[in-house]
Design a protein around this motif. Sequence first.
Motif, PDB file in Angstrom:
ATOM      1  N   TYR A 174      41.933  37.961  33.860  1.00 39.29           N
ATOM      2  CA  TYR A 174      41.517  37.258  35.081  1.00 39.29           C
ATOM      3  C   TYR A 174      42.370  37.743  36.245  1.00 39.29           C
ATOM      4  CZ  TYR A 174      41.560  33.608  38.631  1.00 39.29           C
ATOM      5  OH  TYR A 174      41.505  32.941  39.824  1.00 39.29           O
ATOM      6  N   VAL A 175      41.742  37.913  37.393  1.00 39.33           N
ATOM      7  CA  VAL A 175      42.486  38.180  38.624  1.00 39.33           C
ATOM      8  C   VAL A 175      42.002  37.212  39.685  1.00 39.33           C
ATOM      9  CG1 VAL A 175      42.878  40.622  38.118  1.00 39.33           C
ATOM     10  CG2 VAL A 175      40.839  39.943  39.396  1.00 39.33           C
ATOM     11  N   PRO A 176      42.875  36.804  40.598  1.00 37.06           N
ATOM     12  CA  PRO A 176      42.440  35.909  41.671  1.00 37.06           C
ATOM     13  C   PRO A 176      41.543  36.656  42.646  1.00 37.06           C
ATOM     14  CG  PRO A 176      44.706  36.595  42.011  1.00 37.06           C
ATOM     15  CD  PRO A 176      44.310  37.110  40.666  1.00 37.06           C
ATOM     16  N   GLY A 177      40.420  36.085  42.964  1.00 40.19           N
ATOM     17  CA  GLY A 177      39.508  36.735  43.896  1.00 40.19           C
ATOM     18  C   GLY A 177      38.587  37.714  43.201  1.00 40.19           C
ATOM     19  N   PRO A 178      37.689  38.335  43.946  1.00 40.38           N
ATOM     20  CA  PRO A 178      36.718  39.261  43.355  1.00 40.38           C
ATOM     21  C   PRO A 178      37.384  40.560  42.927  1.00 40.38           C
ATOM     22  CG  PRO A 178      36.528  39.251  45.742  1.00 40.38           C
ATOM     23  CD  PRO A 178      37.491  38.162  45.399  1.00 40.38           C
ATOM     24  N   ARG A 179      36.821  41.184  41.893  1.00 45.03           N
ATOM     25  CA  ARG A 179      37.281  42.483  41.427  1.00 45.03           C
ATOM     26  C   ARG A 179      36.531  43.605  42.147  1.00 45.03           C
ATOM     27  NH1 ARG A 179      39.550  42.300  35.868  1.00 45.03           N
ATOM     28  NH2 ARG A 179      39.237  40.221  35.007  1.00 45.03           N
ATOM     29  N   PHE A 180      37.207  44.716  42.363  1.00 41.40           N
ATOM     30  CA  PHE A 180      36.502  45.939  42.750  1.00 41.40           C
ATOM     31  C   PHE A 180      35.628  46.400  41.581  1.00 41.40           C
ATOM     32  CE2 PHE A 180      36.127  50.544  43.224  1.00 41.40           C
ATOM     33  CZ  PHE A 180      35.736  50.659  44.550  1.00 41.40           C
ATOM     34  N   GLY A 181      36.146  46.180  40.385  1.00 39.53           N
ATOM     35  CA  GLY A 181      35.367  46.451  39.186  1.00 39.53           C
ATOM     36  C   GLY A 181      35.542  47.857  38.655  1.00 39.53           C
ATOM     37  N   GLY A 182      34.868  48.117  37.551  1.00 39.30           N
ATOM     38  CA  GLY A 182      35.084  49.349  36.816  1.00 39.30           C
ATOM     39  C   GLY A 182      34.040  50.420  37.002  1.00 39.30           C
TER      40      GLY A 182
END
Length: 308
Positions: free
Chosen positions: A193-201
């Motif tokens: 989990y990370v706070p806020g949206p992910r840039f993603g893979g």
Amino acid sequence: MPNPTDLQPARIIDELARLVADHYVFPDVGLDLAAMLRRRLAEGAYDVPAAEELGRLVTADLQARCGDRHLRLTYHPDQVPSGQGEAVAAQMRREYDASLGGVPRLELLEDGVAVLELAPYLFPLEWAAEPVGAALSLASRARALVLDLRRDLGGSPDTVAFVCGHLLDERTHLNTMHWREGDRREQSWSPPYVPGPRFGGRKPVYVLTSDRTFSAAEELAYDLQQLGRAVVVGEVTGGGAHPREGWTLHPHLEATIPVGRAVNPVSGTNWEGTGVRPDVPCAAADALDHALGLARAAVADALTAARA
């Protein structure tokens, strides 16, 4: 602790030799280094009046013997605390306060390409999570990301994992630390989990490097490269893969000694002595332009494919 003007090289070298023998990541190398230090002391090589000169001479001897750039007798102009590791912590805190928490640049360029610079360090995660997390959350909206590590000198493996968590879709094994003490193994994983949206893979990532990129900044570039998640653009990095601890031996001298080694689960090795080798080699000064060209081409291709 002795008076700052009372150097006592023999005392400092004796203690340094003991620490290197007891703690250096490779025990046989540590014993060899300790013997070299004592021999050089007996030869009069360290009979100097100034702490800065002693630090320079000892560091040169240590690195000439084994090539490990994390192994140093570091001179600090300001008097440093006496506790283990406190000299580096005090220096890092000053750098953190002067560098926007290690995020000196975040910019969205045309075509939806974001440029994020992390420098001068990947600070301890308890400090860096807020500024680095906020920057990565903002960058998550971009179509491609250029991550600039050209001026990053290292820092915290926990912050490396935190950054990777924003650039991957799922929890991923990044590294395994092999510690000398207790022959321990410690795995590093990106967070679930990370706070806020992910840039993603999935969206393109380009990592910029220079010959100054070092230590934990190299790990970030290396981990993303080995996972096939990023294209590394720039120069071969400094080649420091051994985490170190610090011991204050004099009010202005700190022994920094590598106490472990990194092993990447993909390559089975690390970047010690070799550096991270870029996928797109070029001068560091030209790396941003090269990466932006690649990023804009990738974004254009993706938009064309989406319209088809």
